[in-house]
Design a protein around this motif. Structure first.
Motif, short mmCIF file in Angstrom:
data_model
loop_
_atom_site.label_atom_id
_atom_site.label_comp_id
_atom_site.label_asym_id
_atom_site.label_seq_id
_atom_site.Cartn_x
_atom_site.Cartn_y
_atom_site.Cartn_z
N PHE A 196 -8.89 -46.81 -25.46
CA PHE A 196 -9.69 -47.85 -24.83
C PHE A 196 -9.14 -48.09 -23.42
O PHE A 196 -8.02 -47.71 -23.11
N PHE A 210 -4.28 -48.43 -25.26
CA PHE A 210 -5.07 -49.20 -24.30
C PHE A 210 -4.55 -48.90 -22.90
O PHE A 210 -3.36 -49.08 -22.62
N LYS A 251 -3.87 -46.45 -31.71
CA LYS A 251 -4.73 -46.96 -30.65
C LYS A 251 -3.93 -47.15 -29.36
O LYS A 251 -2.86 -47.75 -29.37
N ALA A 306 -4.13 -53.11 -29.75
CA ALA A 306 -3.78 -51.69 -29.80
C ALA A 306 -2.30 -51.55 -30.16
O ALA A 306 -1.55 -52.53 -30.18
N ASP A 307 -1.89 -50.31 -30.41
CA ASP A 307 -0.50 -50.05 -30.77
C ASP A 307 0.38 -49.89 -29.52
O ASP A 307 1.58 -50.15 -29.57
N GLU A 344 -6.84 -42.83 -30.39
CA GLU A 344 -8.02 -43.65 -30.16
C GLU A 344 -7.79 -44.42 -28.86
O GLU A 344 -6.82 -45.17 -28.74
N GLN A 360 -6.88 -38.85 -25.60
CA GLN A 360 -7.95 -38.65 -26.58
C GLN A 360 -7.93 -37.22 -27.12
O GLN A 360 -8.12 -37.00 -28.33
#
Length: 415
Positions: free
Chosen positions: A28, A4, A2, A61-62, A26, A21
């Motif tokens: 955000f 962000f 993830k 998130a990561d 993933e 993406q």
């Protein structure tokens, strides 16, 4: 994984989010406000985003990619820091996850980066034999602003502006170019640099860091002799070629710059043919409206040299027309008066208007210029001139006046 993106709605960050993406992450993001076209692009890509830097919009998130518009004190940034999350700048993320695997063609300089990068990317796309990636901080007419590509090379415009609140060095240090164009170096970004000497020092260091086998092309027609002399004295692993790209118009100069890269891949005749099919970039001498009497052109010019070039191009394209520049004081350098004397020299014999100029600037330009507002629309429209070209030059949104003026012109034409 993830990711962000904090400050996702800008052209650079929004395109990076889409690239992330595409690579299978993933994604955000959060920004203060969202506007088309980037809001539409993110929605179409299925990327989730929220408005407002409030704590409620934090998502675990990561990795957190921090845009260079984000400063300490930003509420959401402080939450990320308090939670001891892993952060990275946008240019560093781009290198680590995309460019590290590529040979980078990098276009740098004060002016022309977006157009020249677009020309090079367009040529590769038009030829169809090389699927090179690209990233452009603008909107070309025929190709998308970004592409991952699956071949060796990646074309990118390389900005000398800073990277992030925790990395105040230019973005271009992260791209590690194999082929570099230095188009022009002038004083800009007064919020970051104190002089043109400081800016030139960053380009010198970039050349020093380039790897063996790399190439750099320096347009000596648009840099100071002092800079050229310093470059000639450098001990560097890259091959440096000086050339003069100056043409009669901005378009010719840009084509000459793009050709320097493209002749590494095509012969001269093919290069010329590929560039002749280039249709331009939005907000670069972009025709917005044309009637029998009035032409409205939108241009990203926000530095005296670029503004002068746009005026000269308009004079060449529209020989018998009255040229009326409308200059937006959008950049920090323009607003703080660093370019006032140069602008006065350019505009002193031209009827012009300004947007966001200070009271001091308005007094300086008063003999030949006034502030542009809604009540000036009729002044232009009802002028006795047979043909008028209105040049709206700036890097922001003209306080919405461009849209209002355009709508009025369209309504009058439809009657």
């Amino acid at each position: 994984m993830k990711i962000f993106f904090l400050g996702i709605s800008g052209t650079f960050m929004g395109n990076l989010a889409q690239i992330a993406q595409k690579k299978g992450f993933e994604v955000f993001g959060v920004d203060q406000k969202f506007y088309p076209p980037m809001s539409d692009e993110l929605l179409n890509a299925g990327i989730k985003f929220q408005e407002g830097y409030e704590e409620k919009n934090f998502i675990d998130a990561d990795l957190y990619v921090i845009g260079n518009s984000i400063s300490r004190g930003n509420p959401l940034l402080e939450v990320i820091i308090d939670k001891n999350k892993t952060i990275i700048s946008a240019p560093d993320w781009l290198y680590q996850y995309v460019l590290k695997e590529k040979k980078v063609i990098s276009v740098s300089g004060t002016h022309g980066k977006t157009t020249v990068t677009s020309m090079i990317a367009h040529a590769f796309k038009k030829d169809g034999k090389n699927n090179f990636g690209h990233l452009i901080a603008g909107v070309p007419e025929e190709i998308h602003s970004w592409s991952l590509g699956d071949d060796d090379y990646f074309v990118i415009e390389s900005d000398e502006y800073d990277t992030a609140y925790f990395d105040k060095e230019p973005k271009f240090f992260h791209y590690r170019p194999n082929i570099l164009i230095i188009n022009n170096i002038e004083f800009d970004h007064a919020d970051i640099y104190s002089s043109v000497d400081e800016i030139e020092s960053k380009f010198i260091r970039l050349l020093e860091q380039m790897e063996e086998g790399s190439k750099a092309y320096v347009n000596i027609g648009a840099v100071r002799k002092l800079f050229k002399d310093k470059v000639q004295e450098l001990e560097t692993n890259c091959e440096i070629e000086f050339f003069n790209a100056q043409g009669e118009t901005i378009s010719e100069t840009n084509a000459n710059l793009a050709s320097k890269v493209l002749v590494n891949f095509f012969d001269k005749d093919i290069t010329k043919k590929l560039l002749e099919s280039f249709k331009g970039v939005k907000r670069r001498f972009q025709l917005l409206f044309e009637s029998e009497k009035i032409i409205l052109i939108n241009d990203f010019a926000h530095h005296p040299t670029a503004i002068q070039g746009t005026i000269e191009l308009a004079r060449k394209e529209f020989v018998d027309a009255k040229i009326i520049p409308i200059i937006e004081f959008g950049s920090n350098t323009m607003r703080n008066g660093q370019h006032d004397i140069s602008l006065k020299t350019i505009l002193k014999n031209i009827k012009s208007y300004t947007i966001n100029s200070s009271e001091k600037q308005q007094q300086l330009f008063k003999p030949f210029s006034s502030v542009f507002s809604e009540n000036k629309f009729d002044e232009i429209i009802n002028s006795n001139e047979k043909k008028i070209v209105v040049l709206m030059c700036g890097n922001r949104d003209f306080n919405g006046l461009q849209i209002q003026f355009l709508n009025k012109l369209k309504s009058l034409k439809s009657k």
